[in-house]
Scaffold this motif. Structure first.
Motif, PDB file in Angstrom:
ATOM      1  N   PHE A 193       0.688  -1.202  -0.067  1.00  0.00           N
ATOM      2  CA  PHE A 193       0.063  -0.035  -0.023  1.00  0.00           C
ATOM      3  C   PHE A 193       0.904   1.290  -0.134  1.00  0.00           C
ATOM      4  O   PHE A 193       0.721   2.153  -0.733  1.00  0.00           O
ATOM      5  CB  PHE A 193      -0.935   0.043   1.069  1.00  0.00           C
ATOM      6  CG  PHE A 193      -1.771   1.165   1.317  1.00  0.00           C
ATOM      7  CD1 PHE A 193      -2.919   1.460   0.590  1.00  0.00           C
ATOM      8  CD2 PHE A 193      -1.480   2.156   2.274  1.00  0.00           C
ATOM      9  CE1 PHE A 193      -3.606   2.410   0.930  1.00  0.00           C
ATOM     10  CE2 PHE A 193      -1.919   3.313   2.664  1.00  0.00           C
ATOM     11  CZ  PHE A 193      -3.272   3.548   1.885  1.00  0.00           C
ATOM     12  N   TRP A 194       1.939   1.476   0.991  1.00  0.00           N
ATOM     13  CA  TRP A 194       2.653   2.391   1.099  1.00  0.00           C
ATOM     14  C   TRP A 194       3.754   2.847  -0.176  1.00  0.00           C
ATOM     15  O   TRP A 194       3.986   3.706  -0.650  1.00  0.00           O
ATOM     16  CB  TRP A 194       3.417   2.492   2.461  1.00  0.00           C
ATOM     17  CG  TRP A 194       2.498   2.884   3.637  1.00  0.00           C
ATOM     18  CD1 TRP A 194       2.329   1.918   4.688  1.00  0.00           C
ATOM     19  CD2 TRP A 194       1.773   4.082   3.810  1.00  0.00           C
ATOM     20  NE1 TRP A 194       1.086   2.676   5.417  1.00  0.00           N
ATOM     21  CE2 TRP A 194       1.171   3.842   5.033  1.00  0.00           C
ATOM     22  CE3 TRP A 194       1.870   5.098   3.155  1.00  0.00           C
ATOM     23  CZ2 TRP A 194       0.262   4.949   5.536  1.00  0.00           C
ATOM     24  CZ3 TRP A 194       0.942   6.630   3.543  1.00  0.00           C
ATOM     25  CH2 TRP A 194       0.313   5.923   4.845  1.00  0.00           C
ATOM     26  N   VAL A 195       4.230   1.611  -0.468  1.00  0.00           N
ATOM     27  CA  VAL A 195       4.945   1.654  -1.900  1.00  0.00           C
ATOM     28  C   VAL A 195       4.115   2.452  -3.109  1.00  0.00           C
ATOM     29  O   VAL A 195       4.696   3.014  -3.772  1.00  0.00           O
ATOM     30  CB  VAL A 195       5.609   0.395  -2.093  1.00  0.00           C
ATOM     31  CG1 VAL A 195       6.194   0.406  -3.581  1.00  0.00           C
ATOM     32  CG2 VAL A 195       6.483  -0.132  -1.218  1.00  0.00           C
ATOM     33  N   ARG A 196       3.128   1.574  -3.228  1.00  0.00           N
ATOM     34  CA  ARG A 196       2.087   2.373  -4.312  1.00  0.00           C
ATOM     35  C   ARG A 196       1.817   3.633  -4.213  1.00  0.00           C
ATOM     36  O   ARG A 196       1.960   4.590  -5.156  1.00  0.00           O
ATOM     37  CB  ARG A 196       0.875   1.492  -4.413  1.00  0.00           C
ATOM     38  CG  ARG A 196      -0.133   2.205  -5.165  1.00  0.00           C
ATOM     39  CD  ARG A 196      -1.171   1.331  -5.604  1.00  0.00           C
ATOM     40  NE  ARG A 196      -2.090   0.744  -4.122  1.00  0.00           N
ATOM     41  CZ  ARG A 196      -2.692   1.399  -3.510  1.00  0.00           C
ATOM     42  NH1 ARG A 196      -3.208   2.678  -4.093  1.00  0.00           N
ATOM     43  NH2 ARG A 196      -3.423   1.015  -2.518  1.00  0.00           N
ATOM     44  N   ILE A 197       1.516   4.333  -3.043  1.00  0.00           N
ATOM     45  CA  ILE A 197       1.378   5.712  -2.699  1.00  0.00           C
ATOM     46  C   ILE A 197       2.658   6.524  -3.013  1.00  0.00           C
ATOM     47  O   ILE A 197       2.547   7.564  -3.509  1.00  0.00           O
ATOM     48  CB  ILE A 197       0.729   5.720  -1.445  1.00  0.00           C
ATOM     49  CG1 ILE A 197      -0.774   5.298  -1.285  1.00  0.00           C
ATOM     50  CG2 ILE A 197       0.789   7.414  -0.848  1.00  0.00           C
ATOM     51  CD1 ILE A 197      -1.155   5.630   0.290  1.00  0.00           C
ATOM     52  N   ASN A 198       3.787   6.050  -2.461  1.00  0.00           N
ATOM     53  CA  ASN A 198       5.154   6.773  -2.473  1.00  0.00           C
ATOM     54  C   ASN A 198       5.703   6.916  -3.744  1.00  0.00           C
ATOM     55  O   ASN A 198       6.096   7.930  -4.301  1.00  0.00           O
ATOM     56  CB  ASN A 198       5.854   6.199  -1.424  1.00  0.00           C
ATOM     57  CG  ASN A 198       5.587   6.583   0.089  1.00  0.00           C
ATOM     58  OD1 ASN A 198       4.932   7.613   0.375  1.00  0.00           O
ATOM     59  ND2 ASN A 198       6.136   5.686   0.926  1.00  0.00           N
TER      60      ASN A 198
END
Length: 217
Positions: free
Chosen positions: A34-39
């Motif tokens: 989730f956070w990799v996709r957002i960042n």
């Protein structure tokens, strides 16, 4: 010590600790994705949207947001920009309400992480108590060094292994939970920063009497 021997030495509390470990790892993998996709995408997309809006390309900005609606900031911007002729106060309220709606998505599984962090050491402590009980039950002062010494050793081993296992699980989950909490706080700061920039651009367009929304007709 092999895994089977470790579980045999740790006693019954090793099974709930194993369940916590598997659950924790699964949640960590989901949050990392989730956070990799957002960042990787969000800052670039939002900057492009703000530039398009600044250049009076409202339709292009909306199209960019709709193509990236899986990102929290894109959904927040869309909630405000899809309003038809709102005044600046209504625009600001739309941004704020959608930002609040995104918080559970950003904080997803945080309660589960905290539960595992709290319960794992307690389970380790329970294993310690059970191991000590087994040790004292096997202890016979009249038979020191005799046949029951193995029972005492086994009980102490259970106490130590279960305590160490509980602490390892809790520490491992705590490291990732704190990392995700830091990412969440950074995301909230970005929402406030970019949301403020969009609101400022909207107010300027509104005061100039320009069209502030993309017509769907």
């Amino acid at each position: 010590m092999g895994i089977q021997n470790l579980f045999a030495a740790g006693g019954v509390v090793m099974w709930p600790l194993l369940a916590f470990s598997v659950l924790g790892v699964a949640l960590i993998i989901e949050r990392i994705r989730f956070w990799v996709r957002i960042n990787q995408r969000q800052s670039r997309v939002v900057r492009d949207v703000l530039n398009l809006y600044r250049l009076d390309n409202v339709v292009g900005a909306m199209d960019k947001l709709q193509k990236n609606a899986d990102l929290p900031l894109a959904r927040i911007f869309l909630a405000a920009l899809e309003l038809e002729e709102p005044n600046p106060e209504e625009f600001r309220l739309a941004l704020e309400s959608e930002s609040q709606a995104e918080i559970p998505v950003l904080k997803r599984f945080q309660n589960l992480f905290e539960t595992i962090i709290s319960l794992a050491p307690l389970l380790g402590l329970l294993g310690t108590v059970l191991g000590l009980i087994a040790s004292f039950a096997s202890l016979n002062l009249g038979d020191v060094g005799g046949s029951k010494t193995a029972g005492v050793t086994s009980g102490i081993s259970e106490a130590l292994v279960s305590t160490a296992s509980g602490l390892i699980v809790a520490i491992f989950i705590l490291l990732f939970a704190n990392t995700f909490r830091g990412l969440y706080q950074r995301q909230i700061a970005l929402i406030q920063e970019y949301g403020g920039q969009l609101e400022l651009l909207y107010r300027r367009r509104y005061e100039r009497g320009e069209k502030t929304y993309a017509s769907t007709r």
